[in-house]
Design a protein around this motif. Sequence first.
Motif, PDB file in Angstrom:
ATOM      1  N   TYR A  76     -35.842  30.733 -20.682  1.00  0.00           N
ATOM      2  CA  TYR A  76     -36.118  29.864 -21.832  1.00  0.00           C
ATOM      3  C   TYR A  76     -37.207  30.472 -22.720  1.00  0.00           C
ATOM      4  N   GLN A  90     -35.458  19.009 -24.981  1.00  0.00           N
ATOM      5  CA  GLN A  90     -34.953  19.963 -23.998  1.00  0.00           C
ATOM      6  C   GLN A  90     -33.724  20.691 -24.533  1.00  0.00           C
ATOM      7  N   SER A  92     -30.162  22.482 -24.155  1.00  0.00           N
ATOM      8  CA  SER A  92     -29.044  22.220 -23.240  1.00  0.00           C
ATOM      9  C   SER A  92     -28.233  23.499 -23.030  1.00  0.00           C
ATOM     10  N   THR A  94     -24.904  25.144 -22.687  1.00  0.00           N
ATOM     11  CA  THR A  94     -23.539  24.774 -23.078  1.00  0.00           C
ATOM     12  C   THR A  94     -22.490  25.747 -22.556  1.00  0.00           C
ATOM     13  N   LEU A 108     -27.507  28.584 -25.021  1.00  0.00           N
ATOM     14  CA  LEU A 108     -28.371  27.410 -25.100  1.00  0.00           C
ATOM     15  C   LEU A 108     -28.285  26.818 -26.493  1.00  0.00           C
ATOM     16  N   GLU A 109     -28.286  25.506 -26.554  1.00  0.00           N
ATOM     17  CA  GLU A 109     -28.337  24.825 -27.841  1.00  0.00           C
ATOM     18  C   GLU A 109     -29.561  23.918 -27.855  1.00  0.00           C
ATOM     19  N   THR A 110     -30.269  23.930 -28.959  1.00  0.00           N
ATOM     20  CA  THR A 110     -31.475  23.110 -29.061  1.00  0.00           C
ATOM     21  C   THR A 110     -31.662  22.615 -30.487  1.00  0.00           C
TER      22      THR A 110
END
Length: 435
Positions: A76, A90, A92, A94, A108-110
């Motif tokens: 991250y 947070q 996620s 995907t 990752l999607e944010t």
Amino acid sequence: MIVKNLEKEGSKAKITVEIEKELMEKGANQAYLKARKDIQLPGFRKGKAPRKLIESIYGAHVFYEDGLEEIYSEVYKFAVVDQELKAVGQASLTQLDIGEDGTTTITLETELYPEVTLGQYKGLEVEKAEATVTDEEVEAELDRMAKNVAGTETVERPAENGDTANIDFEGFDNGVPFEGGKGENYDLVLGSGSFIPGFEEQVVGMSAGEEKDIDVTFPESYHAEALAGKSVVFHVKVNKVTVQLVPEKDDEFAKDVSEFETLEDLKADIREKQLAERAKSIQNAFDNAAVEKAADNATVDMPAALVDMELDQKLQEFAYQLQNGGMSLEQYAKMMGGDLDTMRRAFRPGAEKQAKVNVVLGQIIKEENLEVSEEEVEAEYKSLAEAYDMEVEKVKTFVTAESMKEDLLTRKAVKVITESAIPVAPKAAETKTEE
């Protein structure tokens, strides 16, 4: 690790990262070491099965998904923090693809802290009322003070509006007592409207020692659903009737309730205090309206996660207030005829407005290059310590220097708006006229 793809659209970002085999192996092995104590295979004691054997049975990458959790903080940091993405909430996961050689690709999607385009925030015209206090308001305060020192006297006549009737009562629904419908030695001020509509009116005229049945109907909106809209009977007994002995408002009264020698001096003091309080309230309303106007003038693509965080905080603060009164948020929601989802919907508009105000103030801090010195932080710690009669070092255990700095910066941003705002007279309320 390498970033294979980074897409930003509005307040959202999608990051695809390739994680090298060595790092995934590190995570997978940590996952295996945690899981093996619960794994038992034929020929091995529980917790002693080799990783290779487990993988030969369940798949070569059986520990990779859990292994990703072991190294997620590292991943991250690389995918979001090191790419200078200001994530909200947070991120996620995907997509997770594990290659034959163990190389892993994740997506990752944010949601991102929003871009803010400020509109006018200085020199805003904002309505501001004039602080005034009427003679009637001063008299109302004198009445309140007089009632606070009033004595009582028992009377033998029938009860009248304004009297206090000490009563015993019990409610019946079709002859059956219902929960919460019984009370003894209850002091009811007649005419106060504190009981069900129609109840107090029927107590008027009763004398001490008298008993009778009272027919009333609960309102359709009554909080107890089992009784809402129902017609019931209360058996009522009056134990005694008392009246308030309110002192006459004169110079002697002024001496009794204050440090002043005359009633006129007491009135002047009341007016001065009410005027100061009214002026403070008007100034707060003016400041709030100016800040909201500055927020309305800004363009922000507000991420849902930021609103949800503000909503959670508002509900938590409200829950603390309820707890002080011995009630939970769930109980309050049920009493109001809803549930927690209903509460969230009711609080959301306020959270949306506050979240936008917060990000706009944050942008003003940047635009104005606002700063807070260490001396200002220490001065605020000292001020809080004096206010709560605590040692400064004790206050620092409750409030971090970073949060103190953020609060002071926010206050400075608010001042930029409010100190340049131009007060204008409120518009006269429009009235409809008959043609």
